[in-house]
Design a protein around this motif. Sequence first.
Motif, PDB file in Angstrom:
ATOM      1  N   LEU A 160       0.833  -1.207   0.000  1.00  0.00           N
ATOM      2  CA  LEU A 160       0.000   0.000   0.000  1.00  0.00           C
ATOM      3  C   LEU A 160       0.868   1.258   0.000  1.00  0.00           C
ATOM      4  N   THR A 161       1.954   1.218   0.737  1.00  0.00           N
ATOM      5  CA  THR A 161       2.887   2.347   0.764  1.00  0.00           C
ATOM      6  C   THR A 161       3.515   2.557  -0.613  1.00  0.00           C
ATOM      7  N   MET A 162       3.808   1.474  -1.301  1.00  0.00           N
ATOM      8  CA  MET A 162       4.389   1.591  -2.638  1.00  0.00           C
ATOM      9  C   MET A 162       3.381   2.185  -3.627  1.00  0.00           C
ATOM     10  N   VAL A 163       2.122   1.828  -3.491  1.00  0.00           N
ATOM     11  CA  VAL A 163       1.082   2.445  -4.333  1.00  0.00           C
ATOM     12  C   VAL A 163       1.025   3.935  -4.042  1.00  0.00           C
ATOM     13  N   ASP A 164       1.091   4.298  -2.772  1.00  0.00           N
ATOM     14  CA  ASP A 164       1.084   5.706  -2.402  1.00  0.00           C
ATOM     15  C   ASP A 164       2.294   6.434  -2.996  1.00  0.00           C
ATOM     16  N   ASP A 165       3.453   5.784  -2.988  1.00  0.00           N
ATOM     17  CA  ASP A 165       4.641   6.388  -3.609  1.00  0.00           C
ATOM     18  C   ASP A 165       4.406   6.641  -5.091  1.00  0.00           C
ATOM     19  N   LEU A 166       3.816   5.675  -5.778  1.00  0.00           N
ATOM     20  CA  LEU A 166       3.537   5.868  -7.212  1.00  0.00           C
ATOM     21  C   LEU A 166       2.620   7.072  -7.419  1.00  0.00           C
ATOM     22  N   ARG A 167       1.622   7.199  -6.565  1.00  0.00           N
ATOM     23  CA  ARG A 167       0.717   8.348  -6.692  1.00  0.00           C
ATOM     24  C   ARG A 167       1.466   9.648  -6.436  1.00  0.00           C
ATOM     25  N   GLN A 168       2.342   9.648  -5.442  1.00  0.00           N
ATOM     26  CA  GLN A 168       3.100  10.864  -5.128  1.00  0.00           C
ATOM     27  C   GLN A 168       4.068  11.239  -6.238  1.00  0.00           C
ATOM     28  N   ILE A 169       4.642  10.242  -6.875  1.00  0.00           N
ATOM     29  CA  ILE A 169       5.563  10.525  -7.977  1.00  0.00           C
ATOM     30  C   ILE A 169       4.814  11.278  -9.070  1.00  0.00           C
ATOM     31  N   GLY A 170       3.599  10.833  -9.352  1.00  0.00           N
ATOM     32  CA  GLY A 170       2.724  11.586 -10.248  1.00  0.00           C
ATOM     33  C   GLY A 170       3.104  11.591 -11.712  1.00  0.00           C
ATOM     34  N   GLU A 171       3.918  10.670 -12.141  1.00  0.00           N
ATOM     35  CA  GLU A 171       4.302  10.593 -13.554  1.00  0.00           C
ATOM     36  C   GLU A 171       3.205   9.882 -14.349  1.00  0.00           C
ATOM     37  N   PRO A 172       2.889  10.365 -15.529  1.00  0.00           N
ATOM     38  CA  PRO A 172       1.888   9.699 -16.359  1.00  0.00           C
ATOM     39  C   PRO A 172       2.217   8.228 -16.642  1.00  0.00           C
ATOM     40  N   SER A 173       3.498   7.881 -16.632  1.00  0.00           N
ATOM     41  CA  SER A 173       3.880   6.499 -16.924  1.00  0.00           C
ATOM     42  C   SER A 173       3.430   5.524 -15.834  1.00  0.00           C
ATOM     43  N   THR A 174       3.021   6.032 -14.667  1.00  0.00           N
ATOM     44  CA  THR A 174       2.546   5.153 -13.595  1.00  0.00           C
ATOM     45  C   THR A 174       1.062   4.814 -13.741  1.00  0.00           C
ATOM     46  N   ILE A 175       0.366   5.512 -14.595  1.00  0.00           N
ATOM     47  CA  ILE A 175      -1.079   5.321 -14.725  1.00  0.00           C
ATOM     48  C   ILE A 175      -1.458   3.888 -15.107  1.00  0.00           C
ATOM     49  N   PRO A 176      -0.803   3.251 -16.084  1.00  0.00           N
ATOM     50  CA  PRO A 176      -1.190   1.865 -16.393  1.00  0.00           C
ATOM     51  C   PRO A 176      -1.044   0.920 -15.200  1.00  0.00           C
ATOM     52  N   THR A 177       0.017   1.073 -14.437  1.00  0.00           N
ATOM     53  CA  THR A 177       0.207   0.229 -13.254  1.00  0.00           C
ATOM     54  C   THR A 177      -0.886   0.486 -12.234  1.00  0.00           C
ATOM     55  N   LEU A 178      -1.188   1.745 -11.978  1.00  0.00           N
ATOM     56  CA  LEU A 178      -2.228   2.084 -11.017  1.00  0.00           C
ATOM     57  C   LEU A 178      -3.599   1.582 -11.482  1.00  0.00           C
ATOM     58  N   LEU A 179      -3.867   1.666 -12.778  1.00  0.00           N
ATOM     59  CA  LEU A 179      -5.136   1.154 -13.305  1.00  0.00           C
ATOM     60  C   LEU A 179      -5.233  -0.360 -13.162  1.00  0.00           C
TER      61      LEU A 179
END
Length: 113
Positions: free
Chosen positions: A79-98
């Motif tokens: 969960l913390t790693m997901v939060d890190d991805l959100r904080q990074i805020g790069e568009p390239s993280t969107i597929p992983t988050l989806l």
Amino acid sequence: EANLTTLAAYLKDGDPDVRGATVDAIVAIGGDKVAALANGYIKDETAQDSAISVLAKVGKPAIPLVESHLNDPVLKFRLTMVDDLRQIGEPSTIPTLLTIANDQSQPSMRRAA
């Protein structure tokens, strides 16, 4: 590079002020080496929060490292790693988050994503 390694070791310091100053200093340096060094401290109990903070703040170079932890056996850590991805805020993280948001087997991860 030796100085950077020495500086990163302060992520484990017993004083939270020193750890915070270390985060600020190495994030200012930034880059792949900083992300890799912080990632090396991610499972150290004393340094973990600081290392997680560095990965979130260093941005794009940290994305593959953060994503590599999304299958960790510890849910709270994932969960913390997901939060890190959100904080990074790069568009390239969107597929992983989806992908995470659409995984019906992990409701808490879905919410986090």
